[in-house]
Design an enzyme around this catalytic site. Structure first.
Site, PDB file in Angstrom:
ATOM      1  CG  HIS A   1      -0.527   0.112   2.515  1.00 42.88           C
ATOM      2  ND1 HIS A   1      -0.356   1.318   3.137  1.00 42.88           N
ATOM      3  CD2 HIS A   1      -0.179  -0.834   3.416  1.00 42.88           C
ATOM      4  CE1 HIS A   1       0.067   1.109   4.378  1.00 42.88           C
ATOM      5  NE2 HIS A   1       0.197  -0.191   4.575  1.00 42.88           N
TER       6      HIS A   1
ATOM      7  CG  ASP B   1       1.751   0.686   8.100  1.00 43.95           C
ATOM      8  OD1 ASP B   1       1.524   0.269   6.961  1.00 43.95           O
ATOM      9  OD2 ASP B   1       0.888   0.741   8.990  1.00 43.95           O
TER      10      ASP B   1
ATOM     11  CD  GLU C   1      -3.397  -1.481   4.562  1.00 43.17           C
ATOM     12  OE1 GLU C   1      -3.464  -2.526   5.224  1.00 43.17           O
ATOM     13  OE2 GLU C   1      -3.022  -0.404   5.061  1.00 43.17           O
ATOM     14  CD  GLU C   2      -2.255   2.187   7.087  1.00 43.00           C
ATOM     15  OE1 GLU C   2      -2.997   1.537   7.853  1.00 43.00           O
ATOM     16  OE2 GLU C   2      -1.020   2.106   7.105  1.00 43.00           O
TER      17      GLU C   2
ATOM     18  CG  ASP D   1       1.425  -3.323   5.071  1.00 42.27           C
ATOM     19  OD1 ASP D   1       2.178  -2.414   5.474  1.00 42.27           O
ATOM     20  OD2 ASP D   1       0.207  -3.383   5.375  1.00 42.27           O
TER      21      ASP D   1
ATOM     22  CG  HIS E   1      -1.360   3.010  12.108  1.00 43.95           C
ATOM     23  ND1 HIS E   1      -2.416   2.151  12.294  1.00 43.95           N
ATOM     24  CD2 HIS E   1      -0.766   2.600  10.966  1.00 43.95           C
ATOM     25  CE1 HIS E   1      -2.463   1.272  11.318  1.00 43.95           C
ATOM     26  NE2 HIS E   1      -1.460   1.524  10.484  1.00 43.95           N
TER      27      HIS E   1
HETATM   28  N1  BES Z   1       0.641  -2.603   7.990  1.00 43.49           N
HETATM   29  C1  BES Z   1      -0.602  -2.685   8.658  1.00 43.49           C
HETATM   30  C2  BES Z   1      -0.979  -4.099   9.012  1.00 43.49           C
HETATM   31  C3  BES Z   1      -0.187  -4.770  10.081  1.00 43.49           C
HETATM   32  C4  BES Z   1       0.122  -4.122  11.249  1.00 43.49           C
HETATM   33  C5  BES Z   1       0.185  -6.076   9.914  1.00 43.49           C
HETATM   34  C6  BES Z   1       0.837  -4.800  12.214  1.00 43.49           C
HETATM   35  C7  BES Z   1       0.865  -6.747  10.877  1.00 43.49           C
HETATM   36  C8  BES Z   1       1.196  -6.088  12.049  1.00 43.49           C
HETATM   37  C9  BES Z   1      -1.722  -2.109   7.809  1.00 43.49           C
HETATM   38  O1  BES Z   1      -1.321  -0.979   7.121  1.00 43.49           O
HETATM   39  C10 BES Z   1      -2.870  -1.735   8.681  1.00 43.49           C
HETATM   40  O2  BES Z   1      -2.736  -0.848   9.470  1.00 43.49           O
HETATM   41  N2  BES Z   1      -3.991  -2.446   8.548  1.00 43.49           N
HETATM   42  C11 BES Z   1      -5.163  -2.192   9.348  1.00 43.49           C
HETATM   43  C12 BES Z   1      -6.302  -3.029   8.889  1.00 43.49           C
HETATM   44  C13 BES Z   1      -7.097  -2.469   7.726  1.00 43.49           C
HETATM   45  C14 BES Z   1      -8.256  -3.395   7.416  1.00 43.49           C
HETATM   46  C15 BES Z   1      -7.584  -1.068   7.968  1.00 43.49           C
HETATM   47  C16 BES Z   1      -4.928  -2.568  10.775  1.00 43.49           C
HETATM   48  O3  BES Z   1      -4.138  -3.479  11.061  1.00 43.49           O
HETATM   49  O4  BES Z   1      -5.562  -1.961  11.635  1.00 43.49           O
HETATM   50 ZN    ZN Z   2      -1.089   0.560   8.654  1.00 40.76          ZN
END
Ligand code: BES
Ligand code: ZN
Length: 394
Positions: A204, A223, A257-258, A285, A362
């Site tokens: 992403h 990230d 994606e976020e 990612d 984040h």
């Molecule tokens: N990179 C993260 C996902 C992640 C975080 C994977 C920590 C493994 C460990 C991704 O960008 C993210 O923040 N995803 C969201 C979910 C999405 C459906 C909004 C999340 O994890 O909250």
């Molecule tokens: Zn993220």
């Protein structure tokens, strides 16, 4: 016990084991429609659900089916074997739509491209990955609704296009979405022999920080500037080596994606609607922060394809030569889940186990400095992704 049929058929024929009399197969409906006329006898539908059908075949017929799929569809799998009708039926109803995406074998995972892969892997440079991470982190935010979020996607498009400027066959395009301003980025290297079969490496392009995302500082170095920079390094290398794959290769930077995997969902669902054949998807990612002492590359085992994950393990052993293992997100944590939900085989090699994740993501503190200060960890993922592209697309 479920068995992957391509392997089973091979074991029976090569090792000469006594073959069982009959097997209940769950076969993808599209595969079944194409091969039905080619089989010696017409197969009876016993049960149908989730885009797949349960049929009963003798071992000889299973081998015939396997051969027809290879010859006609140029692929492995598209079906699985079970010991009883009940087991086949349960498998279909329990695992839902993602059943095939997770369990079927979508490709021949033999490693036979060492002569091409090894010199390319040797060209991975930590410094150029680091440079791209810093450039992406400089955008105030890459939030999907922000102006700098729009600009950052254009910057990625321009960077990728510059690396491909000597190649008239290669396209780099923005993929515009209906409901928000940030575009996704798609680079396409058309296949020379099997152009309708697609190998995808993506990650992403957006970032986020704070509860409401908005205008605050969101460098998103780990990230996911790291994933985009890792992909950019692979692009640099395949372009510098004038790589012309047999299958089509696509590199993708997903918008939004976020905020719920929105960009990748649009793209994966469109691919599905258009009946595109995707042989394999790798999601990058977070590749920057080495969070787990005894594991370099950690494969997420949920929302991913089991056979392709094993293939990645072999690629790491042969070409990257670092430690690896498995972990779980526990939910659809990144864009690989969009591809899995659309029925395609996806993997997500990740920087650490779930227990050791980078605490700064984040926030405004997701910087290169707070993730070790160099891109050595990302370089391992660039090697893996290069090997994945060459071995799967050739
Ligand atoms: N990179 C993260 C996902 C992640 C975080 C994977 C920590 C493994 C460990 C991704 O960008 C993210 O923040 N995803 C969201 C979910 C999405 C459906 C909004 C999340 O994890 O909250
Ligand atoms: Zn993220």
């Amino acid at each position: 016990m479920k068995k992957l049929i391509a392997l089973t058929a091979l074991a029976y024929s090569v090792v000469g084991l006594a073959a069982p009399k009959a097997q209940w197969l769950t076969v993808d409906n599209e595969v079944l429609a194409k091969i039905r006329p080619k089989l010696n006898k017409s197969v009876q539908t016993l049960y149908s659900a989730q885009g797949a059908t349960v049929v009963q075949l003798s071992q000889a017929e299973v081998e015939q089916l396997s051969a027809v799929i290879h010859d006609e569809l140029h692929r492995c799998g598209g079906f699985m074997a079970h010991d009883s009708f009940e087991e086949a039926q349960t498998a279909l109803s329990q695992q839902g739509e993602m059943y095939f995406a997770k369990q079927a074998v979508f490709a021949d995972y033999e490693l036979n491209q060492a002569k091409t892969v090894e010199p390319m892997v040797a060209q991975v440079q930590e410094a150029s990955i680091r440079d791209m991470i810093l450039k992406l982190s400089e955008f105030n935010t890459r939030y999907y609704k922000s102006e700098t979020g729009v600009k950052s996607s254009e910057y990625i498009r321009d960077t990728w296009a510059a690396l491909a400027k000597h190649r008239t066959d290669v396209k780099v395009e923005l993929y515009k979405h209906k409901n928000w301003p940030q575009a996704s980025i798609i680079m396409t290297i058309p296949g020379t022999e099997l152009a309708d079969e697609i190998v995808i490496v993506g990650g992403h392009a957006d970032s986020i920080a704070g509860m409401f995302g908005g205008s605050g500082r969101a460098p998103g170095a780990d990230d996911n500037a790291s994933g985009i920079a890792t992909i950019t390094e692979v692009i640099k290398i395949v372009m510098a080596n004038n790589f012309k794959p047999k299958r089509t290769v696509q590199f993708m930077g997903y918008a939004a994606e976020e905020v719920g995997l929105l960009g990748s969902k649009d793209i994966a669902n469109q691919f599905k609607a258009e009946g595109k054949k995707v042989v394999g998807v790798m999601q990058l990612d977070m590749t920057l922060n080495k969070g787990t002492a005894d594991k370099d590359i950690v494969m997420m085992s949920d929302f991913t394809n089991a056979a392709q994950n094993e293939f990645l393990g072999k690629l790491i052993d042969q070409y990257v030569k670092v430690s690896w293992g498995y972990s779980r997100c526990g939910y659809g944590c990144s864009d690989h889940a969009s591809w899995t939900a659309a029925g395609y085989p996806a993997s997500m090699p990740f920087e650490s186990t779930m227990g050791d994740i980078n605490k700064h993501i984040h926030t405004k503190n997701d910087t290169l400095q707070n993730a070790g200060g160099d891109a050595k960890h990302s370089a391992k993922f660039a090697k893996l992704a290069t090997a994945f592209v060459v071995e799967l697309a050739n």
